[in-house]
Write an enzyme that holds these catalytic residues in place. Sequence first.
Site, PDB file in Angstrom:
ATOM      1  N   GLY A  14       0.824  -1.297   0.146  1.00 52.02           N
ATOM      2  CA  GLY A  14      -0.055  -0.034   0.011  1.00 52.02           C
ATOM      3  C   GLY A  14       0.759   1.160   0.009  1.00 52.02           C
ATOM      4  N   SER A  41       0.915  -3.436   5.204  1.00 51.19           N
ATOM      5  CA  SER A  41       0.977  -3.691   6.611  1.00 51.19           C
ATOM      6  C   SER A  41       1.651  -2.312   7.173  1.00 51.19           C
ATOM      7  CB  SER A  41       2.172  -4.742   6.880  1.00 51.19           C
ATOM      8  OG  SER A  41       2.816  -4.594   7.987  1.00 51.19           O
ATOM      9  N   ILE A  47       8.099   2.903   1.666  1.00 52.31           N
ATOM     10  CA  ILE A  47       9.641   3.675   1.924  1.00 52.31           C
ATOM     11  C   ILE A  47       9.815   4.850   2.473  1.00 52.31           C
ATOM     12  CG2 ILE A  47       9.467   4.140  -0.554  1.00 52.31           C
ATOM     13  CD1 ILE A  47      12.402   2.765  -0.489  1.00 52.31           C
ATOM     14  N   VAL A  49       9.895   7.942   0.753  1.00 53.39           N
ATOM     15  CA  VAL A  49      10.460   8.841  -0.351  1.00 53.39           C
ATOM     16  C   VAL A  49       9.655   8.702  -1.767  1.00 53.39           C
ATOM     17  CG1 VAL A  49      12.754   9.139   0.867  1.00 53.39           C
ATOM     18  CG2 VAL A  49      12.168   7.058  -0.839  1.00 53.39           C
ATOM     19  N   ALA A  52       8.863  13.528  -5.823  1.00 50.11           N
ATOM     20  CA  ALA A  52       9.016  14.582  -7.164  1.00 50.11           C
ATOM     21  C   ALA A  52       8.594  13.683  -8.420  1.00 50.11           C
ATOM     22  CB  ALA A  52      10.322  14.833  -7.554  1.00 50.11           C
ATOM     23  N   LYS A  80       6.123  21.867 -10.316  1.00 48.17           N
ATOM     24  CA  LYS A  80       7.588  21.569 -10.647  1.00 48.17           C
ATOM     25  C   LYS A  80       7.585  21.579 -12.066  1.00 48.17           C
ATOM     26  CE  LYS A  80      10.841  17.511 -11.205  1.00 48.17           C
ATOM     27  NZ  LYS A  80      10.952  16.113 -10.888  1.00 48.17           N
ATOM     28  N   PRO A  98      14.152  21.583 -18.301  1.00 53.81           N
ATOM     29  CA  PRO A  98      12.457  21.938 -18.250  1.00 53.81           C
ATOM     30  C   PRO A  98      11.812  20.977 -18.704  1.00 53.81           C
ATOM     31  CG  PRO A  98      13.752  23.180 -20.240  1.00 53.81           C
ATOM     32  CD  PRO A  98      14.797  21.933 -19.621  1.00 53.81           C
ATOM     33  N   VAL A 187       1.586 -10.437   4.764  1.00 54.87           N
ATOM     34  CA  VAL A 187       1.733 -11.451   4.034  1.00 54.87           C
ATOM     35  C   VAL A 187       2.753 -12.295   4.609  1.00 54.87           C
ATOM     36  CG1 VAL A 187       2.131 -12.624   1.718  1.00 54.87           C
ATOM     37  CG2 VAL A 187       0.858 -10.502   2.088  1.00 54.87           C
ATOM     38  N   LEU A 334       8.877  -0.239  -6.977  1.00 59.56           N
ATOM     39  CA  LEU A 334      10.344  -0.629  -6.682  1.00 59.56           C
ATOM     40  C   LEU A 334      10.351  -2.292  -6.671  1.00 59.56           C
ATOM     41  CD1 LEU A 334      10.683   1.594  -3.620  1.00 59.56           C
ATOM     42  CD2 LEU A 334      11.597   1.742  -5.605  1.00 59.56           C
TER      43      LEU A 334
HETATM   44  P1  FAD Z   1       6.766   0.967  -0.875  1.00 58.28           P
HETATM   45  O1  FAD Z   1       6.580   2.209  -0.660  1.00 58.28           O
HETATM   46  O2  FAD Z   1       8.037   0.334   0.004  1.00 58.28           O
HETATM   47  O3  FAD Z   1       5.664   0.193  -0.343  1.00 58.28           O
HETATM   48  C1  FAD Z   1       5.782  -1.429   0.040  1.00 58.28           C
HETATM   49  C2  FAD Z   1       4.171  -1.690   0.521  1.00 58.28           C
HETATM   50  O4  FAD Z   1       4.281  -3.040   0.602  1.00 58.28           O
HETATM   51  C3  FAD Z   1       4.077  -1.185   2.011  1.00 58.28           C
HETATM   52  O5  FAD Z   1       2.912  -0.784   2.127  1.00 58.28           O
HETATM   53  C4  FAD Z   1       4.551  -2.412   2.828  1.00 58.28           C
HETATM   54  O6  FAD Z   1       3.725  -2.167   3.986  1.00 58.28           O
HETATM   55  C5  FAD Z   1       3.859  -3.364   2.021  1.00 58.28           C
HETATM   56  N1  FAD Z   1       4.368  -4.706   2.149  1.00 58.28           N
HETATM   57  C6  FAD Z   1       5.905  -5.253   2.347  1.00 58.28           C
HETATM   58  N2  FAD Z   1       5.868  -6.484   2.613  1.00 58.28           N
HETATM   59  C7  FAD Z   1       4.707  -6.585   2.956  1.00 58.28           C
HETATM   60  C8  FAD Z   1       4.111  -7.909   3.580  1.00 58.28           C
HETATM   61  N3  FAD Z   1       4.847  -8.907   3.957  1.00 58.28           N
HETATM   62  N4  FAD Z   1       2.794  -8.152   3.882  1.00 58.28           N
HETATM   63  C9  FAD Z   1       2.073  -6.844   3.770  1.00 58.28           C
HETATM   64  N5  FAD Z   1       2.585  -5.732   3.167  1.00 58.28           N
HETATM   65  C10 FAD Z   1       3.709  -5.604   2.760  1.00 58.28           C
HETATM   66  N6  FAD Z   1      10.386   8.298  -7.088  1.00 58.28           N
HETATM   67  C11 FAD Z   1      10.016   9.180  -8.112  1.00 58.28           C
HETATM   68  O7  FAD Z   1       9.038   9.128  -8.863  1.00 58.28           O
HETATM   69  N7  FAD Z   1      10.424  10.526  -7.737  1.00 58.28           N
HETATM   70  C12 FAD Z   1      11.403  10.549  -6.650  1.00 58.28           C
HETATM   71  O8  FAD Z   1      11.602  11.799  -6.360  1.00 58.28           O
HETATM   72  C13 FAD Z   1      11.980   9.567  -5.947  1.00 58.28           C
HETATM   73  N8  FAD Z   1      12.695   9.437  -4.990  1.00 58.28           N
HETATM   74  C14 FAD Z   1      13.348   8.345  -4.560  1.00 58.28           C
HETATM   75  C15 FAD Z   1      14.381   8.442  -3.635  1.00 58.28           C
HETATM   76  C16 FAD Z   1      14.853   7.502  -3.248  1.00 58.28           C
HETATM   77  C17 FAD Z   1      15.916   7.310  -2.211  1.00 58.28           C
HETATM   78  C18 FAD Z   1      14.216   5.918  -3.430  1.00 58.28           C
HETATM   79  C19 FAD Z   1      14.949   4.860  -2.841  1.00 58.28           C
HETATM   80  C20 FAD Z   1      13.212   6.047  -4.198  1.00 58.28           C
HETATM   81  C21 FAD Z   1      12.840   7.267  -4.678  1.00 58.28           C
HETATM   82  N9  FAD Z   1      11.686   7.000  -5.585  1.00 58.28           N
HETATM   83  C22 FAD Z   1      11.290   8.080  -6.456  1.00 58.28           C
HETATM   84  C23 FAD Z   1      11.095   5.724  -5.978  1.00 58.28           C
HETATM   85  C24 FAD Z   1       9.525   5.720  -5.162  1.00 58.28           C
HETATM   86  O9  FAD Z   1      10.044   5.795  -3.661  1.00 58.28           O
HETATM   87  C25 FAD Z   1       8.899   4.576  -5.316  1.00 58.28           C
HETATM   88  O10 FAD Z   1       8.690   4.325  -6.716  1.00 58.28           O
HETATM   89  C26 FAD Z   1       7.418   4.688  -4.781  1.00 58.28           C
HETATM   90  O11 FAD Z   1       7.487   5.295  -3.432  1.00 58.28           O
HETATM   91  C27 FAD Z   1       6.641   3.455  -4.631  1.00 58.28           C
HETATM   92  O12 FAD Z   1       7.150   2.477  -4.005  1.00 58.28           O
HETATM   93  P2  FAD Z   1       6.365   1.049  -3.801  1.00 58.28           P
HETATM   94  O13 FAD Z   1       4.936   1.375  -3.545  1.00 58.28           O
HETATM   95  O14 FAD Z   1       6.819   0.352  -4.660  1.00 58.28           O
HETATM   96  O15 FAD Z   1       7.113   0.572  -2.394  1.00 58.28           O
END
Ligand code: FAD
Length: 501
Positions: A14, A41, A47, A49, A52, A80, A98, A187, A334
């Site tokens: 989520g 969860s 994460i 972050v 942007a 932006k 830009p 999970v 990710l």
């Molecule tokens: P996450 O935010 O990690 O979410 C994972 C989810 O899975 C959470 O809800 C967690 O609770 C759930 N989960 C995990 N394991 C379980 C389990 N066993 N049971 C139940 N739930 C579980 N992107 C941009 O477009 N612009 C930016 O400026 C940018 N800056 C970034 C800077 C950094 C340093 C990093 C590392 C990434 C950046 N990103 C950026 C990428 C961006 O953060 C991600 O693409 C975005 O946040 C999506 O993350 P996610 O949903 O894939 O993972």
Amino acid sequence: MNFTPIKNIIIVGGGTSGWMAAASLSKFLSHKNIEIHLVESNEIGTIGVGEATLPGILDFNNSLGIDQIDFIKKTKATFKLGIEFNDWKNIGTRFFHPFSNYGQPLGGVDFYQIWQVLFKQGKASALENYCLPSILARQNKFSQPNPNTTSPLANYHYAFHFDASLYANYLRDYSEARGVIRHEDKVTGVNLADNGFIAGIKLEHAGDLAGDLFIDCTGFKGLLIEGALKTGYEDWSEWLPVNSAVAVQSESTTEPTSYTKTTALEAGWKWKIPLQHRIGNGYVYCDKFISDADATQKLLLSLDGKPLTTPKVIKFITGRRKKFWNKNCVALGLSSGFLEPLESTSISLIQTGISKLLMFFPDNSFNENDMDEANRLAQVEMERIRDFILLHYKLSQRNDSPFWNYVQEIPIPEALQQKINMFKHRGHLIKNEGESFGDASWISIYNGFNIIPETFDLRVEQFNISALGQQLEKIETTIKDAASYALHHQAFIDKYCKADL
Ligand code: FAD
């Protein structure tokens, strides 16, 4: 073959990716009678972050029917116009990337070709002066493109900086209102069927949850796509060696900028992302060249205002999941790979991943042709973005630290070398299938690193140079005038979309 329709989609995760998927699937599959579940969860968390974005975020929100002002207020977003790069070519240099073109083509010839000829003759000023968003950004202003104008100069794009957790909450409300069933649970395992497909997931509290299609949004760990299906990961750190980031939020001390700011540092670069209520900061680095503790210290010392959170170190390996779609599992966010955040491409990749899923939406036979084509498109898209990011390191002339000496010597993929060679020779761009970044983006980087082509498009010679000089002057003046009418970024926010802080 089982041609029965998909009845049940399980999204695990989520964060931004999970809720973007939930919102989009609940909107575009609403006629399909499909149950959509999302498991997240709070204990594991997100994460934290990723704030942007690229201009495509407007299309994404518009496709959901989201009201832009409401979205900005609720996510405490700012505007932006692009990204400012400081100290990238050498310490003390600055350029702007830009989301918009420079000038306008004249007589079928690209503006850049005309500009480069005139610039060399001292008859044109800096390239940035022919791009309205670049000038707005330099003055920290913002103005919306005017949809009623025919002038290509006013036809530009913009994106947002937003609070990622507020955006996830926003999309959660949207999704739940459209029937998405949320499970606050963890999970703990995955049930595989005899054919290796995912049959269901095991939840810590609610027991087994079965589904037809699974969306892995679990972040770097890729609980389903890697943990259960062992899809494999292509490691790209030989090209993009940064592998760590430290992130911290801080108090705002000045008005928010209408752009993201990046500054190259001794072992990587730092970002500054202004929101209405705070600033997001981070140092992206390679831990072979600086320790986590030193990077954290450097970041904290460079903050404008007081830190609001404890600095968080994040480790990653740049690269991509070998297949973003494997069997009945699609990886978004990710879990599908990560290319470092220099050009804010991850959220945009979530969007395009969702589009591919919808474009090739399966039935329970999971047609191999569909999946192969979706995977091919995803691979090409990631490779093109990788090369665009790589360009920033390759063109740097910094020689003040081992990191910068190292990155400039990295052998680059052949496709990128050809692009660089072409530009260095004649200032033309090689455009391949699946490019996420258009002409202006590539030109802004080449120009920002002061790459001056050896020759030019000879069609420029058909024009009268002094008449061209006058046209360029007119473009520059028009842009200057337009910028003088625009509001300062903060004043624009205050007038139209101020959040409750
Ligand atoms: P996450 O935010 O990690 O979410 C994972 C989810 O899975 C959470 O809800 C967690 O609770 C759930 N989960 C995990 N394991 C379980 C389990 N066993 N049971 C139940 N739930 C579980 N992107 C941009 O477009 N612009 C930016 O400026 C940018 N800056 C970034 C800077 C950094 C340093 C990093 C590392 C990434 C950046 N990103 C950026 C990428 C961006 O953060 C991600 O693409 C975005 O946040 C999506 O993350 P996610 O949903 O894939 O993972």
